[in-house]
Design a protein around this motif. Sequence first.
Motif, PDB file in Angstrom:
ATOM      1  N   GLY A  15       0.783  -1.244   0.000  1.00 30.67           N
ATOM      2  CA  GLY A  15       0.000   0.000   0.000  1.00 30.67           C
ATOM      3  C   GLY A  15       0.809   1.286   0.000  1.00 30.67           C
ATOM      4  N   ALA A  16       1.754   1.386   0.920  1.00 33.99           N
ATOM      5  CA  ALA A  16       2.482   2.642   1.048  1.00 33.99           C
ATOM      6  C   ALA A  16       3.253   2.951  -0.241  1.00 33.99           C
ATOM      7  CB  ALA A  16       3.444   2.568   2.236  1.00 33.99           C
ATOM      8  N   ALA A  19       0.984   4.063  -3.038  1.00 28.29           N
ATOM      9  CA  ALA A  19       0.556   5.451  -2.803  1.00 28.29           C
ATOM     10  C   ALA A  19       1.659   6.406  -3.250  1.00 28.29           C
ATOM     11  CB  ALA A  19       0.238   5.649  -1.323  1.00 28.29           C
ATOM     12  N   HIS A 131       3.273   6.617   6.778  1.00 23.38           N
ATOM     13  CA  HIS A 131       2.197   5.740   6.293  1.00 23.38           C
ATOM     14  C   HIS A 131       1.686   4.801   7.374  1.00 23.38           C
ATOM     15  CE1 HIS A 131       2.760   6.648   1.942  1.00 23.38           C
ATOM     16  NE2 HIS A 131       4.020   6.816   2.289  1.00 23.38           N
ATOM     17  N   ASP A 132       2.319   4.807   8.526  1.00 21.01           N
ATOM     18  CA  ASP A 132       1.923   3.885   9.602  1.00 21.01           C
ATOM     19  C   ASP A 132       1.615   4.667  10.858  1.00 21.01           C
ATOM     20  OD1 ASP A 132       2.551   1.313   8.289  1.00 21.01           O
ATOM     21  OD2 ASP A 132       4.592   2.122   8.306  1.00 21.01           O
ATOM     22  N   ASN A 161      -0.653  10.229   6.480  1.00 18.64           N
ATOM     23  CA  ASN A 161      -1.664   9.759   5.532  1.00 18.64           C
ATOM     24  C   ASN A 161      -3.087   9.823   6.084  1.00 18.64           C
ATOM     25  OD1 ASN A 161      -1.484   7.580   7.266  1.00 18.64           O
ATOM     26  ND2 ASN A 161      -1.111   6.051   5.672  1.00 18.64           N
ATOM     27  N   PRO A 181      -3.786   9.462   0.863  1.00 15.66           N
ATOM     28  CA  PRO A 181      -3.297   8.861  -0.403  1.00 15.66           C
ATOM     29  C   PRO A 181      -4.444   8.733  -1.405  1.00 15.66           C
ATOM     30  CG  PRO A 181      -3.022   7.344   1.467  1.00 15.66           C
ATOM     31  CD  PRO A 181      -3.762   8.524   1.976  1.00 15.66           C
ATOM     32  N   TRP A 211      -2.767  -8.691  10.946  1.00 17.13           N
ATOM     33  CA  TRP A 211      -3.443  -7.478  11.431  1.00 17.13           C
ATOM     34  C   TRP A 211      -4.502  -6.950  10.474  1.00 17.13           C
ATOM     35  CZ3 TRP A 211      -3.402  -2.487   9.456  1.00 17.13           C
ATOM     36  CH2 TRP A 211      -2.404  -2.158   8.547  1.00 17.13           C
ATOM     37  N   LYS A 212      -4.485  -7.421   9.227  1.00 13.57           N
ATOM     38  CA  LYS A 212      -5.553  -7.021   8.308  1.00 13.57           C
ATOM     39  C   LYS A 212      -6.844  -7.794   8.583  1.00 13.57           C
ATOM     40  CE  LYS A 212      -3.276  -4.089   5.522  1.00 13.57           C
ATOM     41  NZ  LYS A 212      -3.629  -2.660   5.353  1.00 13.57           N
ATOM     42  N   GLU A 286      -6.343   0.900  11.184  1.00  9.74           N
ATOM     43  CA  GLU A 286      -5.724   1.083   9.867  1.00  9.74           C
ATOM     44  C   GLU A 286      -5.222   2.522   9.761  1.00  9.74           C
ATOM     45  OE1 GLU A 286      -5.868  -1.442   7.353  1.00  9.74           O
ATOM     46  OE2 GLU A 286      -4.488  -0.097   6.317  1.00  9.74           O
ATOM     47  N   PRO A 287      -3.975   2.724   9.315  1.00 13.50           N
ATOM     48  CA  PRO A 287      -3.496   4.107   9.198  1.00 13.50           C
ATOM     49  C   PRO A 287      -4.349   4.940   8.224  1.00 13.50           C
ATOM     50  CG  PRO A 287      -1.666   2.561   9.140  1.00 13.50           C
ATOM     51  CD  PRO A 287      -2.908   1.730   9.086  1.00 13.50           C
ATOM     52  N   PHE A 288      -4.540   4.441   7.020  1.00 14.39           N
ATOM     53  CA  PHE A 288      -5.474   5.104   6.096  1.00 14.39           C
ATOM     54  C   PHE A 288      -6.486   4.090   5.559  1.00 14.39           C
ATOM     55  CE2 PHE A 288      -6.815   6.430   1.794  1.00 14.39           C
ATOM     56  CZ  PHE A 288      -7.626   7.469   2.195  1.00 14.39           C
ATOM     57  N   GLY A 289      -6.047   3.205   4.638  1.00 13.86           N
ATOM     58  CA  GLY A 289      -6.961   2.203   4.096  1.00 13.86           C
ATOM     59  C   GLY A 289      -7.387   2.547   2.677  1.00 13.86           C
ATOM     60  N   GLN A 290      -6.410   2.505   1.753  1.00 10.73           N
ATOM     61  CA  GLN A 290      -6.720   2.862   0.364  1.00 10.73           C
ATOM     62  C   GLN A 290      -7.773   1.952  -0.247  1.00 10.73           C
ATOM     63  OE1 GLN A 290      -2.864   4.086  -1.769  1.00 10.73           O
ATOM     64  NE2 GLN A 290      -2.184   2.637  -0.230  1.00 10.73           N
TER      65      GLN A 290
HETATM   66  C1  GLC Z   1       0.181   1.845   4.617  1.00 10.34           C
HETATM   67  C2  GLC Z   1      -0.999   1.759   5.565  1.00 10.34           C
HETATM   68  C3  GLC Z   1      -2.325   1.916   4.820  1.00 10.34           C
HETATM   69  C4  GLC Z   1      -2.293   3.142   3.919  1.00 10.34           C
HETATM   70  C5  GLC Z   1      -1.053   3.129   3.040  1.00 10.34           C
HETATM   71  C6  GLC Z   1      -0.933   4.379   2.198  1.00 10.34           C
HETATM   72  O1  GLC Z   1       0.229   0.738   3.798  1.00 10.34           O
HETATM   73  O2  GLC Z   1      -1.002   0.537   6.261  1.00 10.34           O
HETATM   74  O3  GLC Z   1      -3.390   2.052   5.727  1.00 10.34           O
HETATM   75  O4  GLC Z   1      -3.447   3.157   3.149  1.00 10.34           O
HETATM   76  O5  GLC Z   1       0.105   3.002   3.819  1.00 10.34           O
HETATM   77  O6  GLC Z   1      -0.520   5.489   2.914  1.00 10.34           O
END
Ligand code: GLC
Length: 391
Positions: A15-16, A19, A131-132, A161, A181, A211-212, A286-290
Amino acid sequence: MITAVFLTHTAAPSGAELATLRLLTALERGGSVRASMLLTEDGPLVALLRARGIPVTVWRNDFDSRSLTISGSGPLGLLRGAADLVRLGRGLGAAVAEAGADVVVAQSTKALLMGAIAARRAGVPMVWQVHDRISGEYFGGPLAFGLRVLGWSAARGVVANSRATLGTLLTRRRPHTVAYPGLEPGPAIEREAQRAPDEVRIVMVGRLTSWKGQDVLLRAVALLRHRPMTVRLVGGTFFDEQDYRAELERLAAELAVPVEFTGHLGDPGPEFARADIAVHCSVTAEPFGQVVVEAMRAGCAVVAADAGGPTEIVRTEHDGLLVAPGDVAALAAALDRLIADPELRTRLGESARARAADFGIEATAASVTALLDTVVRGRAPVSDPDSAASR
Ligand code: GLC
């Protein structure tokens, strides 16, 4: 024009990194930031960047970043790993200077340490793009504390993020911004009408890692009144996560839940378009969750975990449903409700499409550009009404 070197330790397409790929593409289009990528490992991300014409340097080295893990390394191992990262950082300083960089943008916690040294060597500021969530849940209390302090002292600015991620950092007297993101613009995704209760298809997209919470979904499906036709688990195992996949296969067999594993897919868009319901059920925030935004853009009825980034995306009952993380019974109840009610799914999915449009990559690029400008030119910090309100 600002020249920025984005630094990361991994070339996995998780993910990161994806992004960052979209961000660099948008920065290139924007024309105010000349961005390049510096990696300490070769891998799929390198080809993806090159395919988009983004300058990439792979800094060859003998450090195996995978051998350094929070759970596996122990205190001594972490120290040794940190020493390796510092050593790598010294070398990277030359690459940063050679690129004529005005700023280094560290993309991970490992990059934070390497970048701190590299930026100092090259005599330029560093920004930490986080990202975390830097929390005890992920890193353990002492390491999380250490990373926050390191981030605060080494970075001249912070990009988070989500507000949830920003809230885990020390930002006193540091310019900071939230840059969600965003997704790239594309044509509206076509999908069929929501299916009847017996034919419902559920999809979950995300790296297969505990953790997902893919196991939470399987357990919830086992409790449903209406069994869905299929549950598709879309996602790869990048960081030694094969054991978890085996565990999921065992669990699915034991619970007699009809699961299909696709492995990693470069574009999960068609999977969302074919599914009626998309589930996100990370057990830690979840930090963001695209994937939540991608599912919404495809018009799925979305159920997401009520913690971290997804709470900034989904307005529950309006454009999706939020469910307490790790709560199998609550997830099952939400799924039963959705499965039984195609009209509810249709209504949520339509609002979700509109909501997803609020998360575009151009806005991400604009926030990052403004922050870099502040740091490089020493301008007054950009005001971020969203994050100011939440602090
Ligand atoms: C990391 C995070 C996820 C986020 C991504 C983009 O993978 O775990 O939640 O969407 O970064 O910033």
